[in-house]
Motif scaffolding. Structure first.
Motif, short mmCIF file in Angstrom:
data_model
loop_
_atom_site.label_atom_id
_atom_site.label_comp_id
_atom_site.label_asym_id
_atom_site.label_seq_id
_atom_site.Cartn_x
_atom_site.Cartn_y
_atom_site.Cartn_z
N GLN A 265 -21.80 14.37 -4.29
CA GLN A 265 -22.59 13.96 -5.45
C GLN A 265 -22.46 14.99 -6.57
N LEU A 266 -22.55 16.28 -6.25
CA LEU A 266 -22.42 17.32 -7.26
C LEU A 266 -21.01 17.34 -7.85
N ALA A 267 -20.01 17.16 -7.01
CA ALA A 267 -18.62 17.13 -7.50
C ALA A 267 -18.43 15.96 -8.46
N THR A 268 -18.94 14.80 -8.10
CA THR A 268 -18.82 13.61 -8.94
C THR A 268 -19.54 13.81 -10.27
N GLU B 194 -17.43 24.92 5.89
CA GLU B 194 -18.14 23.72 5.45
C GLU B 194 -17.64 23.22 4.10
N LEU B 195 -16.77 23.94 3.43
CA LEU B 195 -16.30 23.58 2.10
C LEU B 195 -15.41 22.34 2.15
N ARG B 196 -15.83 21.28 1.46
CA ARG B 196 -15.08 20.02 1.46
C ARG B 196 -14.75 19.53 0.05
N TYR B 197 -15.47 20.02 -0.96
CA TYR B 197 -15.33 19.49 -2.31
C TYR B 197 -15.06 20.61 -3.30
N TRP B 198 -14.03 20.39 -4.15
CA TRP B 198 -13.70 21.36 -5.20
C TRP B 198 -12.90 20.67 -6.28
N SER B 199 -12.76 21.34 -7.39
CA SER B 199 -11.95 20.85 -8.50
C SER B 199 -10.74 21.74 -8.67
N VAL B 200 -9.56 21.15 -8.60
CA VAL B 200 -8.32 21.90 -8.85
C VAL B 200 -8.28 22.28 -10.32
N GLU B 201 -8.65 21.35 -11.18
CA GLU B 201 -8.60 21.58 -12.63
C GLU B 201 -9.52 22.71 -13.06
N TYR B 202 -10.76 22.71 -12.58
CA TYR B 202 -11.75 23.71 -12.98
C TYR B 202 -11.78 24.93 -12.05
N VAL C 218 -7.10 31.63 0.37
CA VAL C 218 -8.04 32.74 0.25
C VAL C 218 -7.37 33.88 -0.50
N LEU C 219 -7.95 34.26 -1.63
CA LEU C 219 -7.46 35.38 -2.42
C LEU C 219 -8.20 36.66 -2.07
N ARG C 220 -9.48 36.53 -1.73
CA ARG C 220 -10.30 37.65 -1.26
C ARG C 220 -11.15 37.15 -0.10
N ALA C 221 -11.05 37.82 1.02
CA ALA C 221 -11.77 37.40 2.22
C ALA C 221 -13.27 37.42 2.00
N GLY C 222 -13.94 36.50 2.66
CA GLY C 222 -15.39 36.41 2.62
C GLY C 222 -15.85 35.28 3.51
N GLN C 223 -17.14 35.12 3.60
CA GLN C 223 -17.72 34.11 4.47
C GLN C 223 -18.13 32.84 3.73
N PHE C 224 -18.28 32.91 2.39
CA PHE C 224 -18.79 31.77 1.64
C PHE C 224 -18.27 31.80 0.21
N VAL C 225 -18.46 30.67 -0.49
CA VAL C 225 -18.29 30.57 -1.94
C VAL C 225 -19.60 30.00 -2.48
N THR C 226 -19.79 30.11 -3.78
CA THR C 226 -21.02 29.62 -4.41
C THR C 226 -20.74 28.34 -5.17
N CYS C 227 -21.55 27.32 -4.92
CA CYS C 227 -21.40 26.04 -5.60
C CYS C 227 -21.54 26.22 -7.10
N ALA C 228 -20.59 25.68 -7.85
CA ALA C 228 -20.58 25.81 -9.30
C ALA C 228 -21.73 25.06 -9.97
N MET C 229 -22.26 24.04 -9.31
CA MET C 229 -23.33 23.23 -9.91
C MET C 229 -24.73 23.69 -9.49
#
Length: 69
Positions: free
Chosen positions: A61-64, A45-53, A25-36
């Motif tokens: 499904q969205l991550a894939t 609930e966050l389980r999927y992310w891209s290290v590269e992007y 966590v770089l800035r505290a908060g309750q959520f992030v926004t899905c990039a797709m």
């Protein structure tokens, strides 16, 4: 959570750094926004992310779909 007297907890969007096995966590908060899809994802609930992007995704499904060549 440790906080100094000048900081306040945020109920808004968090800013994260995504690593291969977790995120920081770089800035505290309750959520992030899905990039797709643009939907908010609660940090617990966050389980999927891209290290590269450096992007979070709401579902596998969205991550894939995003990571297809």
């Amino acid at each position: 959570m440790l906080m100094n007297k000048n900081s306040t907890p945020s109920n808004g969007e968090a800013r994260l750094h995504y690593g291969p096995s977790g995120f920081r966590v770089l800035r505290a908060g309750q959520f992030v926004t899905c990039a797709m899809s643009g939907v908010p994802i609660a940090l617990e609930e966050l389980r999927y992310w891209s290290v590269e992007y450096q992007e979070p995704y709401a579902t596998a499904q969205l991550a894939t779909e995003r990571l297809k060549p």
